[in-house]
Structure formats: C-alpha cells, structure tokens
Design an enzyme around this catalytic site. Structure first.
Site, PDB file in Angstrom:
ATOM      1  N   ASP A 234       0.794  -1.216  -0.047  1.00 45.58           N
ATOM      2  CA  ASP A 234       0.220  -0.148   0.075  1.00 45.58           C
ATOM      3  C   ASP A 234       0.805   1.252  -0.038  1.00 45.58           C
ATOM      4  O   ASP A 234       1.979   1.076   0.219  1.00 45.58           O
ATOM      5  CB  ASP A 234      -1.002   0.041   1.343  1.00 45.58           C
TER       6      ASP A 234
HETATM    7  C1  BGC Z   1      -4.975   3.167   0.349  1.00 44.77           C
HETATM    8  C2  BGC Z   1      -5.001   2.388  -0.968  1.00 44.77           C
HETATM    9  C3  BGC Z   1      -4.662   3.120  -2.150  1.00 44.77           C
HETATM   10  C4  BGC Z   1      -3.483   4.073  -2.074  1.00 44.77           C
HETATM   11  C5  BGC Z   1      -3.503   4.970  -3.296  1.00 44.77           C
HETATM   12  C6  BGC Z   1      -3.743   4.175   0.241  1.00 44.77           C
HETATM   13  O1  BGC Z   1      -3.787   4.998   1.169  1.00 44.77           O
HETATM   14  O2  BGC Z   1      -5.184   2.608   1.360  1.00 44.77           O
HETATM   15  O3  BGC Z   1      -6.124   1.646  -0.954  1.00 44.77           O
HETATM   16  O4  BGC Z   1      -5.018   2.311  -3.247  1.00 44.77           O
HETATM   17  O5  BGC Z   1      -3.459   4.923  -1.036  1.00 44.77           O
HETATM   18  O6  BGC Z   1      -3.855   5.829  -3.408  1.00 44.77           O
END
Ligand code: BGC
Length: 856
Positions: A234
C-alpha cells in the site's frame, strides 16, 4: 530502437534475457514506483513505465482531487448487496474500460477486507462481513476487469479492517480467524480469478508489518497458494528494505522510494542480507506484469487521461445501483409509490440535494456527473406532482472548504501557497502554487517536495454579512490569521495524521464577524509534523491545512421546523438520511452507529414521521446505522453508495420500475454495543496501539448466531431483503459428500425449486448455510456459515429449479499445524433467504463418513 516482440509480447525467456541485460542500478529502479502512480522505465532497454489508478468504484486517474472526470460505479458494499456474480463481472469489465481512458492498466482494487465492525470507515469499499460473499463477488469483478487486460490489485493483504491508526496499530489475530475469515477472500480470488496484483496492508499483524515477516507473503501467498502475480505495498506501507525484498514484496509504493534507494539496496546486497536472486525475482514479477497488460506491445505509451462518459456505463451503473438497494421494511405495501396517487411529495433530509455517490479517500473520484434524489424526482415525476424540499438537518463532520469570495494575489479564485525551505517562512519561497479552495496538501506535489514551511494567502471579500462559522486544521502545527490577527492556532500536529490526509478530524471551530463587501486578508501558516508517529513514512515532511466555512444564516436556520412544515402539507414524505464521504472515509473510522451529527437526522425522521405517517426513509450509508425511529415509519430502503446514478437508482426502486432484490451483505446490529468486536476496534481504544481480534472467527452473523442462538438479536439479519413480490420454495435435495479423496473441485449439490408467488417479476437470492456436527474437534466453531448462493429472476407464477454447489472447504475449519479439517458426521445444510432462523426454507443433511484433513 524498440525491441520487437510478437503480438503476445516477450516470451518468459525473452523477459529473463531482458532482466539479464539490466544493471544492478536499473534493477533497483524497477523495485519501486518512480512517482506517485508510475513504475520506472528503463529507456535503454525499452522497458516502459506502467501507470496505476485507484479503485475500486471507478478509475480516478492520477489526480486525487479535481482530476479528469470518471464514471463512478456503486461501492463494493452495494455490489455485494446484489449477490449477483454476473453483474459484478460486467461492472469489473466496465471499470477496466474506464481505467484505459486514464492510461492506467492496473486498477488498485477491489478491496476484499472484512467488515469487522459496523463503524469501519472504509467498509463501504469492501464487500461484506462474510468471506465467502467477498471472495465470490470479488472473483467475478476481477474476471471482468482483467478481461479488459487491466490488472486487478486485490487489497489490502491482509486485515486492514480499521482505519484508525492504520499505520501504527498492531493487530493480534488468531491463526484460525486469519485463515477462515481474513485470508479467505484473498485465497478465493487467487484460486478463482488469478488477480495479476495484490496490495499489502499497513498495520502490523501479530507484531510485524506484512513485509517484515515471512508468514504472509512468502509462506502463505507464494508457497501455499502458489501465487505468481505481483505484490505491491500500500502507499507508504513498505516498512523496510531487506525483509520486503527477501519475503517477496515486488514493488515499493509510492516513489521515489523511502527504503529501496540505490544505496540501501546496494548495501544490503554487499552485506548479503539480500541476494541478487531476490532482486531478480522482484523485477521479473514486474516485467511479467508489463507483458500481461500489453506494455511491451500495443500499449507501450501512456495516453493522456480522458473523460469518456459512455451511455452503456450510465445504464449499467443505474441498473447495478438499483439492484443493490435493500428494502428493509414495507408495512402495508406502502411501496412501490404510485405516481398518480400523490399530488405533493416532500423530500427532506441532508441527502436530498447531495448525490452520495461514493465514500471518502482513495475511492473517491471526480464523477462525470451525479444525479441527486431531487434531480431524479424532478425528472421522473415531471410537472404532475409538486415536489418540495428541505435539508432538514446539518451533518458536517468538517465544514466545507472555504471557496466563494476568496481571490489570490494573481486575481484568481482561491489561495496561493508559497513554499519555503526554511522552517520559519524566512527567505524567499522556492515554489508557489495556486489552489482553488481552502484545502491544501503537499502529498503528490513533486514541486513542493522539501518544503519546511508554507504560507497560504488570499483576499476574502465576504459575500454576506454575518458572524460566520469557520473551522481550521493542519497536518502539522498551523496558524490562521485574519488581517494580521491570529484567530486560530493548532499548536500540535494532528492527532491522527492519516485522518487529515483525506478527511478532516478534530478541526478547531470558531465564529468571526464579516461585513459584506469588505475585503479581509487571510493567511495560513503551516509546517510539517515535527515527529513521525509511525514506522511508515508516507506523511513525513508533508504539509496540509484546511479552512472551512458555513454562513451564519445557513447554520442557524431552523431546518427541522422547515422540514416538518413541508411534511405536514405533503401526501408522501421521502426522508433521505445517511453519511457523506466526510463520515465514511479512508483514514478514519466512525465512533458510533448513530447517524450524524449529534442526533440531528434521527430527530428529523421522528419529527417528519409524526407530521406525516406516509414517511419513507432512504438510508445512504455503507454501514449499518442505529434506527431509533424504525417503528415510526412504514418503509425503509438501504441505498448504500450507488455511484453517479444514485438518485435514479433510488427513484427506480421507490416507484417500482425496479423490484428491489438487494440482500444485506452485513448483519445490522440494534446497537453498536452488540457488535462482535465492540470495545476492540478503532476509536474504542484510540490511545492504544494494540487491537485484539477478540471475537476470533465469530464475525458478523457468526457472532450473533453464537451469542444468541436461535433468537434474532439484530435489527436485520445478514442476507435479508424484502421484495415487491413473494417466493416459495419446494423439493430441496442434496447430492454428494466429501471424503479424503475429495479435491478442491469436487462439490456437493443442493437443488431447490423456487416459485414467484406474487404478481410482480422479481429476484430472490437462495442462500445455503452449513453447520458442522455438534460433536467434533472443531469446538468453538461458528454455528453456521454461508457456503453457496444463487440469484434467480422469476416472472409472476414462474418456477425454476436451481443448483447450488459447494466444495470441501465449505465444510472445513482450520486447525493449528497448517491444515484444514473436515469432521465426520452429520452436517446440517439449510436453504434460506437470510441468516435468520425465521427465513430457513428447508433443512437437509450432509453425511460425511470420516474426518479428514487437507493441506492449505
Ligand atoms: C490506500 C490504498 C490506495 C492507495 C493509493 C492508500 O492510502 O490505502 O487503498 O490504493 O492509498 O491511493
């Protein structure tokens, strides 16, 4: 000169040869994104860059806010409520088409984490409390998406159930709960749909982040499940260099890297903490992904983002949004409404004029358009019916960003930010940028990298006089001045920095008197958070601030009296209540099940229902909410976040163009205190960095079954949903059994005949639950679990016989020592229309001669 490959792209050998030509530095570059959304390119070797986009209810593209518009599909919880595999597959394919319009061939979704608590801020983005429903429907979604040659990224592996302190929390989860509940949807999707990417989660599980222990990535994903696709972290969830490389995390995100810098990886290689084989394996995973999505062939370039608003997507979104709506109550068949039977309708509630199309955070996007309930009623009813409206209640979690009346020094609307390298705004700014409204973040802003202090300025000319309501907050310590006077000061960094990024919490609120037409100098000064409060560094050195505004007249208006007045004069009232993207959002959980804010919506429903007994309530949330007014109203619809066609989808169900067929993918507790993990979730224990999954495997209906036996101690059970027609069930049979020779594709088949006994065409979802024998080694198991479902569409009077199948894993539970066990004995198999004992239609027996185990 570009490498020439056949139409299928490079063979595996050619990919390996390409890898062999990379220098170590080039390989290291490929271990992380090069910016927020793109993988690195190596031009010398014609290795192109690949763009990714959030997910999961559309493809947002590269801009977090105000980007190129995109189609907004129903949230995954709404898709789950359809219980319709083929619809989910069509949605996946349509989102795949959308992703291509954004030049992104990797979609960051779907989200398959479990709805562990009814107050999870991000539940809306995920399917269900039940791992089987999540796994089955996510598999269909992934198949659809990847049919467009756009990679799915199933997230967040694993156990990202709470958003409060998601960077820092340590979750203690039993091996069995992990296997049976939290890992299960991932396992199903991997085995059924082969997603090309998986995203790891932020929290620590049993003491360590995902990439700092071998258990999840190496042992389970790669070795036990044989997963061959790419693993990315993530954003900001890569926690280290060595472990992440050796345990198999292929890609650090975002870029530039915090851990996989050239120096760090080279020193790990030099000290043999990481081998070149580890690095090669990671890079090869990326090269294979590039090939799968066509990057070496017809999709070499990354096209400009485009807004392509397709009529067929509009129609699909409307269909799916309506199919997910759950009819929770319909006394005296007050619904469907009849256009000719009413002359005057009052639409009241904070969600009359707002189309709550999606939740907040990375799932939010700039919709092509949004249809609010009011717009849908206006269009759908024409001029024959008089429609009156009132907001009825204020539900701000944060005040809206100040926008109207502010002009920056260049004469443009909004603010200008001056970024300084010094931490006290001294010297000359190294960069300046305009912002259209009073919400600022440096995250993703490459030009602002390295800012140690920022000043945001604007001249505000008050559109109306009044002692208006303002709010202020900053990620790090921040000050707000009006005409040189300090009017608000946040001395410390924001309590939960992640919450600040995408929603706003704990803002400082105050009033200030403005005279219409007078100009006021607004200055905001902000610095980054002084200390990192996490092992993960996404927000380190970032600056963010927000200034909110509500006009005095708007805040102080007696909305309740206005709504009640309109209700009393109308034939029917439709009351639109729920949450907004401020309340249900990534980055923060809710603190209670009550509708926001401070009881205003509950009060509204009760008051209008008293004024007019024909009050129908439409709830727009991604989670169950308390309904203290339930007995006072004849009808309630649960609409979820239905995407850009939300108003139309609701209208279709209210007026009977669509017969509701949605079923709850979550149990609906009466009170928050009744929920399985109450006291051990999110804001319940904010100050603790430890969260214990005390309920073990008893999540959702498993908890209510286990705790209350045959009594329905919920407001509405999992799997429940009414229809405008009725169904009967007959001739249920069961065929087959399992023994130790069973493979994962051997199934037991339950057959049943379903008849539409009413006068309207409609759909019913047949659900099969299995209860293990009461004797056996698996004591403490949940009383029953869903093992199969099928949705049938039937004309009035029509009967269909349907077959529902399940494999050995439906009867298995996890035992310590890494194996699944199926007990011998009589397993009770029920055919039902919800998880409630009241809705059981037939009870069958599955006799398994002898217990047996099988490997993970
Ligand atoms: C989220 C993800 C997301 C990523 C990119 C993160 O903070 O948990 O689900 O895909 O950011 O935006």
């Amino acid at each position: 000169m570009a490498a020439q490959y056949g139409p299928a792209g490079p063979s595996e050998d050619e990919l390996k040869a390409l890898l062999a030509q990379c220098t170590v530095e080039e390989k290291i570059q490929l271990l992380s994104l090069k910016n927020f959304w793109e993988t690195s390119n190596i031009d010398r070797l014609d290795i192109p860059s690949l763009k990714v986009s959030d997910g999961p209810n559309g493809a947002r593209g590269g801009e977090f806010f105000d980007g190129v518009t995109a189609a907004c599909f129903p949230a995954c919880v709404s898709l789950a409520a359809t219980f319709d595999r083929s619809l989910c597959e069509r949605i996946g394919a349509a989102i795949g088409q959308e992703a291509q319009t954004k030049g992104a061939y990797v979609l960051l979704g779907p989200t398959v984490c479990c709805h562990r608590s009814p107050v999870g801020g991000r539940n809306f983005e995920a399917f269900s409390e039940d791992p089987y429903v999540s796994g089955a429907l996510a598999s269909s979604y992934v198949k659809g998406l990847q049919s467009e040659r756009v990679a799915a990224t199933v997230k967040h592996f694993v156990a990202n159930e709470q958003d409060t302190r998601r960077f820092t929390v340590n979750e203690t989860i039993s091996e069995r709960a992990l296997r049976e509940i939290y890992l299960r949807p991932f396992e199903m999707v991997i085995k059924q749909a082969d997603p090309w990417c998986i995203m790891t989660s932020y929290p620590k599980i049993n003491g360590a982040h995902m990439d700092a222990q071998p258990t999840f990535l190496k042992d389970i994903l790669r070795e036990q499940w044989g997963y061959q696709g790419l693993l990315m972290s993530d954003w900001g969830a890569t926690s280290n260099c060595d472990g992440s490389l050796t345990y198999g995390l292929d890609l650090e995100t975002p870029g530039p890297p915090k851990h996989r810098t050239v120096e760090a990886v080279q020193s790990s290689l030099a000290a043999s903490r990481v081998t070149e084989q580890d690095v090669d394996d990671r890079v090869l995973a990326l090269l294979k992904l590039l090939k799968k999505v066509g990057k070496f062939t017809d999709r070499r370039a990354t096209p400009e983002e485009q807004a392509v608003d397709r009529p067929e997507h509009r129609a699909l979104i409307r269909e799916a949004g309506a199919a997910g709506i759950v009819l929770l109550k319909n006394d005296s068949s007050v619904l469907p409404m009849n256009k000719t039977a009413c002359k005057k309708i009052a639409l009241v509630g904070p969600l009359v004029d707002i189309a709550a199309a999606h939740g907040g955070g990375s799932a939010s996007l700039n919709c092509h358009y949004k249809v609010s309930p009011y717009e849908a009623f206006q269009k759908g009813l024409g001029t024959d019916v008089e429609v009156t409206t009132s907001k009825g209640a204020n539900i701000y979690r944060a005040y809206p960003d100040l926008e109207a009346g502010s002009v920056n020094r260049n004469g443009n609307p909004g603010f200008i930010a001056d970024f300084f390298k010094s931490n006290d705004l001294s010297g000359e700014p190294f960069y300046s940028e305009e912002y259209p409204r009073a919400a600022f973040t440096t995250l993703m802003n490459v030009s602002a990298t390295g800012a140690q202090s920022v000043r945001f300025t604007s001249t505000y000319t008050a559109p109306v006089s009044g002692t208006h309501y303002l709010s202020f907050s900053g990620l790090g310590p921040s000050k707000f001045f009006i005409n040189g006077e300090l009017v608000s000061h946040q001395a410390e960094q924001m309590r939960d920095s992640m919450a600040f990024l995408l929603g706003v919490q704990d803002e400082l609120r105050f009033q200030h008197t403005f005279v219409a037409g007078t100009a006021y100098e607004f200055v905001i000064e902000s610095v980054p958070s002084p200390v990192s409060n996490s092992d993960l560094h996404l927000l380190d050195n970032q600056v963010a601030a927000h200034l909110g505004y509500v006009a005095q007249a708007d805040m102080e208006k007696d909305l309740l009296a206005e709504a009640v007045g309109l209700a009393a004069e109308a034939d029917f009232v439709v009351c639109f209540v729920g949450n907004t993207a401020q309340w249900e959002t990534e980055g923060q959980d809710m603190s209670e099940m009550a509708l926001p804010a401070q009881g205003s919506q509950d009060q509204l429903v009760s008051a209008v229902a008293k004024a007019n007994p024909n009050t129908i309530v439409v709830v727009t949330t991604g989670i169950p909410v308390a309904m203290p007014w339930l007995s006072q109203v004849p009808a309630v619809l649960q609409a979820w976040y239905a995407g850009q066609e939300t108003g139309n989808a609701i209208f279709d169900v209210l007026f009977g163009a669509v017969n509701p067929s949605g079923k709850l993918p979550v149990s609906w507790p009466k009170r928050y205190e009744d929920s399985p993990c109450f006291g051990n979730f999110g804001l319940d224990s904010y100050d603790s960095l430890q969260v214990e999954y005390v309920e073990g495997v008893n999540v959702g209906y498993r908890h209510f079954d286990q705790k209350y036996g045959n009594n329905d101690e919920v407001l509405f059970p999992f799997g429940f949903g009414l229809s405008y027609t009725s169904f009967s069930f007959a001739d249920a049979t069961i065929e087959g059994t399992f023994n130790k020779k069973a493979t994962e594709s051997d199934v037991v088949t339950v057959s049943v005949t379903v008849t539409n006994t009413g006068s309207t065409a409609g759909s019913e979802t047949v659900q099969v639950y299995l209860a293990l024998p009461t004797e056996g080694a698996g004591a403490g198991r949940p009383p029953k679990a869903l093992v199969s479902f099928e949705k049938l569409y039937l004309q009035p009077g029509e009967s269909k016989r349907t077959q529902l199948t399940f494999a050995r894993d439906g009867a298995a539970y996890w035992i310590e020592g890494q194996a699944w066990r199926v007990d011998g004995g009589n397993h009770s198999v029920t055919v039902a229309t919800s998880s409630s004992p009241r809705d059981v239609q037939a009870t069958l027996e599955l006799e398994i001669k002898e217990a047996f185990d099988f490997a993970a």
